[in-house]
Design a protein around this motif. Structure first.
Motif, PDB file in Angstrom:
ATOM      1  N   ALA A  12      -2.082   3.913   5.302  1.00  0.00           N
ATOM      2  CA  ALA A  12      -1.636   2.669   4.656  1.00  0.00           C
ATOM      3  C   ALA A  12      -0.775   1.842   5.606  1.00  0.00           C
ATOM      4  CB  ALA A  12      -0.859   3.003   3.381  1.00  0.00           C
ATOM      5  N   ASP A  58      -2.933   0.171   8.310  1.00  0.00           N
ATOM      6  CA  ASP A  58      -3.722  -0.979   7.864  1.00  0.00           C
ATOM      7  C   ASP A  58      -2.852  -2.224   7.740  1.00  0.00           C
ATOM      8  OD1 ASP A  58      -6.563  -1.631   6.718  1.00  0.00           O
ATOM      9  OD2 ASP A  58      -5.142  -2.641   5.402  1.00  0.00           O
ATOM     10  N   GLY A  80       2.349  -1.081   4.397  1.00  0.00           N
ATOM     11  CA  GLY A  80       2.135   0.286   3.951  1.00  0.00           C
ATOM     12  C   GLY A  80       3.441   1.055   3.861  1.00  0.00           C
ATOM     13  N   ILE A  85      -0.947  -1.046  -4.480  1.00  0.00           N
ATOM     14  CA  ILE A  85      -2.058  -0.092  -4.499  1.00  0.00           C
ATOM     15  C   ILE A  85      -1.496   1.300  -4.231  1.00  0.00           C
ATOM     16  CG2 ILE A  85      -4.279   0.530  -3.474  1.00  0.00           C
ATOM     17  CD1 ILE A  85      -4.475  -2.425  -2.506  1.00  0.00           C
ATOM     18  N   THR A 101     -10.062   6.694   3.091  1.00  0.00           N
ATOM     19  CA  THR A 101      -8.983   5.748   2.786  1.00  0.00           C
ATOM     20  C   THR A 101      -8.944   4.630   3.815  1.00  0.00           C
ATOM     21  OG1 THR A 101      -7.677   7.486   1.726  1.00  0.00           O
ATOM     22  CG2 THR A 101      -6.481   5.536   2.481  1.00  0.00           C
ATOM     23  N   LYS A 102      -9.113   4.990   5.080  1.00  0.00           N
ATOM     24  CA  LYS A 102      -9.123   3.979   6.141  1.00  0.00           C
ATOM     25  C   LYS A 102     -10.261   2.982   5.926  1.00  0.00           C
ATOM     26  CE  LYS A 102      -9.473   3.369  11.156  1.00  0.00           C
ATOM     27  NZ  LYS A 102     -10.548   2.368  11.109  1.00  0.00           N
ATOM     28  N   ILE A 145       0.856  -7.729   3.955  1.00  0.00           N
ATOM     29  CA  ILE A 145       0.277  -6.436   3.566  1.00  0.00           C
ATOM     30  C   ILE A 145       1.082  -5.362   4.287  1.00  0.00           C
ATOM     31  CG2 ILE A 145      -1.769  -4.956   3.593  1.00  0.00           C
ATOM     32  CD1 ILE A 145      -3.526  -7.398   3.570  1.00  0.00           C
ATOM     33  N   LEU A 178      -9.368   0.656   2.927  1.00  0.00           N
ATOM     34  CA  LEU A 178      -8.294  -0.303   3.208  1.00  0.00           C
ATOM     35  C   LEU A 178      -8.711  -1.319   4.264  1.00  0.00           C
ATOM     36  CD1 LEU A 178      -5.078   1.927   3.106  1.00  0.00           C
ATOM     37  CD2 LEU A 178      -6.136   0.596   1.271  1.00  0.00           C
ATOM     38  N   ASN A 179      -9.405  -0.873   5.322  1.00  0.00           N
ATOM     39  CA  ASN A 179      -9.891  -1.820   6.339  1.00  0.00           C
ATOM     40  C   ASN A 179     -10.821  -2.850   5.722  1.00  0.00           C
ATOM     41  OD1 ASN A 179     -10.256   0.329   9.331  1.00  0.00           O
ATOM     42  ND2 ASN A 179      -8.456  -0.487   8.326  1.00  0.00           N
ATOM     43  N   ILE A 213      -2.070   5.219  -3.443  1.00  0.00           N
ATOM     44  CA  ILE A 213      -3.095   5.998  -2.742  1.00  0.00           C
ATOM     45  C   ILE A 213      -2.642   7.453  -2.718  1.00  0.00           C
ATOM     46  CG2 ILE A 213      -4.410   6.199  -0.602  1.00  0.00           C
ATOM     47  CD1 ILE A 213      -3.211   3.267  -0.006  1.00  0.00           C
ATOM     48  N   LEU A 266       0.868  -1.176   0.000  1.00  0.00           N
ATOM     49  CA  LEU A 266       0.000   0.000   0.000  1.00  0.00           C
ATOM     50  C   LEU A 266       0.906   1.229   0.000  1.00  0.00           C
ATOM     51  CD1 LEU A 266      -2.295  -1.223   2.940  1.00  0.00           C
ATOM     52  CD2 LEU A 266      -2.594  -1.699   0.494  1.00  0.00           C
ATOM     53  N   SER A 296      -8.683  -5.257   3.312  1.00  0.00           N
ATOM     54  CA  SER A 296      -7.804  -6.224   3.987  1.00  0.00           C
ATOM     55  C   SER A 296      -8.606  -7.208   4.833  1.00  0.00           C
ATOM     56  CB  SER A 296      -6.753  -5.505   4.841  1.00  0.00           C
ATOM     57  OG  SER A 296      -7.345  -4.667   5.816  1.00  0.00           O
TER      58      SER A 296
END
Length: 625
Positions: free
Chosen positions: A342, A345, A362, A407, A482-483, A360, A486-487, A409, A332, A490
């Motif tokens: 990012a 997450d 960020g 990804i 965004t949160k 995953i 992404l939440n 962002i 991310l 994932s």
């Protein structure tokens, strides 16, 4: 259960739910209950997962129902009044900044939110030519911002020591302690210390359980329980010497996963009251209920705008799940503060799903030199602590594979030439690239950049005509949006991978005392066995291959957690052992042979001689030291 809506809302919130009834999972605090909306989450496809988690997020904005007990909610008069009172106290510090400080503090997700918000409000003040007034504390220090170190929140003394350091020499310090479940000893110790030193400190507690549901287990290095601390704060609130802000927002879509609604509501609540304080202080007036409501509605609007992209969010979820299923990595890459979202997450997937830190991750693109308290803590600490643009270019980019997903962002206000250069470099390694792009009405993504992405989640925001502080509303909206994306992605990806049973995290990493008790509750829920048997099985799974002795059984919880941190699949193994009445090695073999941990448990649940259903969870804690 009807609700009486006092305010006009931007979104349609779910009606008050089954979880509000007094008998629903009565022994569990709200933040640990299972959400009736998502009880079949593990059977849902990607589109349905997005819909269900979006409905859970909408519960944040529900008003009080008429069920008994009637929990106070974000829009309750009592909560709005307390928000205004705290905003007034912040204004007092803003008027005399040289001797004042606002500290945002927490462990895990709460600490990362504290970090993000202190960065944001210091940016706001710097932009106005004012001296930054905010700082943050996170259990375990700056390394906990970019890596999973959840165990550090179990020490009350650690919290107090860190608070003393940052507050040294200040005459007025507001300490906002964040603990979604009202459970973190790190925060409890700080709140207690503040109440003992009210000449300097004003404690503000933020969480999402009623005080009578706050954690009441002994804290190993402190004399009070969290509940006792919160009750003391309630009494002191009568004289405005302490404040408790604890609206109920309903159980998490994924049971106990407070990184989701807990983290989002923390951001909504505190950014609303702090922004209201900043917007009105220069005019010499107090923040008003109308000011709070205007800001809260912008966050409701963020929900509406975000989930209007549900089909594209579902597509991204499937892509991420496919990469993980093929043993690929998901990166991310976020610009500026979106990079912090990012990082959060990615880090939170480690303890939530038992994920590897590389699964995953960020990365923050942009200057972060002024963000951290102790940047030296993050230098040369090993691969687990890499998060910067340089780290991505040197450690990740050269080793990217086609099975990996990246990804990007960013907003259309960011350096789009820089974005395009990085996208082109990544595209030479993998075609699995996606974009989450925020724009304002009238802006458009340049064609050369747009054609690089096979799929784009494009979130367009209306123009807001606010003064300088008000411009931060849109920044906060973009971060929250965004949160949520992404939440949802994932979480949904791990649901599709078979990591979730009903709506429970079956493979969570036992990294602190809160997660130890949650693990025990899961064993009780799905096995129907006694607490004593569940404790025995959990300890066997934690300590295997070492035989359990009376000495190990009598050890404090912290010693069990220390061992559990190094183990994987503790809960599935313990549960299969309980359900199948087999040894730990046999249970380990069955979990390893199954397509997923949840399939292993489902097979055990369907086994011959299984007692159907689980006994109700009891309120009292087992006799583990």
């Amino acid at each position: 259960m009807p609700s009486t809506k006092r305010f006009q809302h931007v979104i349609e919130t779910p009606k008050p739910g089954e979880w509000e009834l007094s008998g629903y999972e009565a022994a569990m605090p709200i933040t640990e209950k299972s959400n009736p909306l998502t009880r079949d989450l593990d059977k849902a496809d990607a589109g349905k997962i997005v819909q269900l988690l979006g409905q859970c997020d909408a519960e944040i904005f529900q008003e009080e129902g008429q069920a008994m007990p009637a929990y106070q909610r974000l829009y309750s008069e009592s909560v709005l009044t307390t928000m205004l009172q705290v905003a007034g106290k912040v204004q007092e510090v803003l008027k005399e900044p040289d001797e004042g400080l606002v500290v945002l503090s927490g462990g895990g997700t709460s600490g990362r939110m504290a970090f993000l918000m202190s960065v944001s409000f210091n940016q706001l003040m710097t932009g106005l030519g004012q001296k930054p007034l905010y700082t943050y504390l996170i259990a375990g220090g700056d390394r906990s911002v970019v890596a999973s170190r959840e165990g550090k929140e179990d020490s009350a003394l650690h919290g107090i020591e860190e608070l003393k350091k940052v507050a040294a020499g200040k005459k007025r310090v507001i300490v906002i302690g964040i603990s979604a479940g009202l459970s973190a000893p790190f925060v409890a110790g700080q709140m207690d210390y503040c109440m003992d030193n009210t000449a300097v400190f004003l404690p503000v507690l933020v969480g999402f359980n009623p005080v009578n549901m706050a954690r009441n287990d002994p804290i190993e290095d402190w004399s009070s329980t969290f509940r006792q601390v919160a009750e003391r704060m309630q009494k002191m609130q009568e004289k405005q010497e302490a404040f408790v802000l604890n609206p109920a927002v309903g159980p998490e879509g994924l049971s106990g996963s407070s990184r989701m609604k807990g983290g989002s509501t923390t951001k909504i609540l505190l950014e609303t009251l702090l922004l209201a304080a900043h917007k009105t202080v220069d005019r010499g007036i107090a923040a008003s209920p109308r000011c709070l409501l205007e800001i809260l509605r912008t966050f409701e609007r963020a929900h509406k705008v975000t989930y209007s992209q549900s089909s594209k969010i579902a597509t991204l979820m499937k892509q991420v799940s496919t990469s993980l299923e093929k043993k690929g990595r998901v990166h991310l890459v976020g610009w500026q503060n979106l990079g912090i979202i990012a990082i959060m997450d990615g880090v939170e997937c480690i303890h939530t799903f038992g994920a590897d830190f590389r699964d995953i991750r960020g990365f923050l693109i942009g200057d972060h030199s002024d963000m951290f308290n102790q940047k030296a803590e993050l230098t040369n600490q090993g691969p687990q602590f890499t998060f910067s643009q340089e780290d991505f270019l040197t450690s990740i980019l050269p080793s990217l594979r086609e099975i990996d997903t990246v990804i990007f962002i960013f907003t259309l206000d960011d350096n789009l030439t820089e974005v395009q250069t990085l996208v082109e470099q990544v595209k030479e390694k993998t075609s699995n690239i996606q974009a989450l792009v925020h724009s304002t009405v009238g802006q458009s993504l340049p064609a050369p950049l747009k054609k690089l992405f096979p799929s784009i989640i494009s979130i367009m925001w209306p123009l807001l005509f606010f003064e300088y502080e008000g411009n931060f509303v849109q920044k906060f909206q973009r971060e929250l949006s965004t949160k949520w994306v992404l939440n949802t992605v994932s979480t949904g990806a791990h649901v599709l991978l078979g990591k979730i049973l009903q709506n429970h995290m079956l493979d969570l990493h036992i990294g602190n005392s809160k997660l130890f008790w949650r693990a025990l509750a899961l064993l009780q829920r799905f096995s129907g066995q006694s607490k004593a048997l569940c404790i025995e099985s959990l300890l066997q799974a934690i300590h295997f291959p070492q035989p359990l002795t009376d000495e190990i059984r009598a050890a404090p919880i912290s010693s069990h957690i220390q061992v559990a941190r190094e183990k994987k699949q503790v809960i599935p193994v313990a549960l299969v052992s309980l359900l199948s009445r087999c040894s730990i090695p046999t249970a380990q073999a069955r979990v390893a042979a199954a397509p997923s941990v949840c399939e292993a448990v489902r097979n055990a649940l369907a086994g011959p001689g299984r007692k159907r259903g689980a006994e109700p969870l009891e309120a009292s804690r087992p006799a583990v030291q």
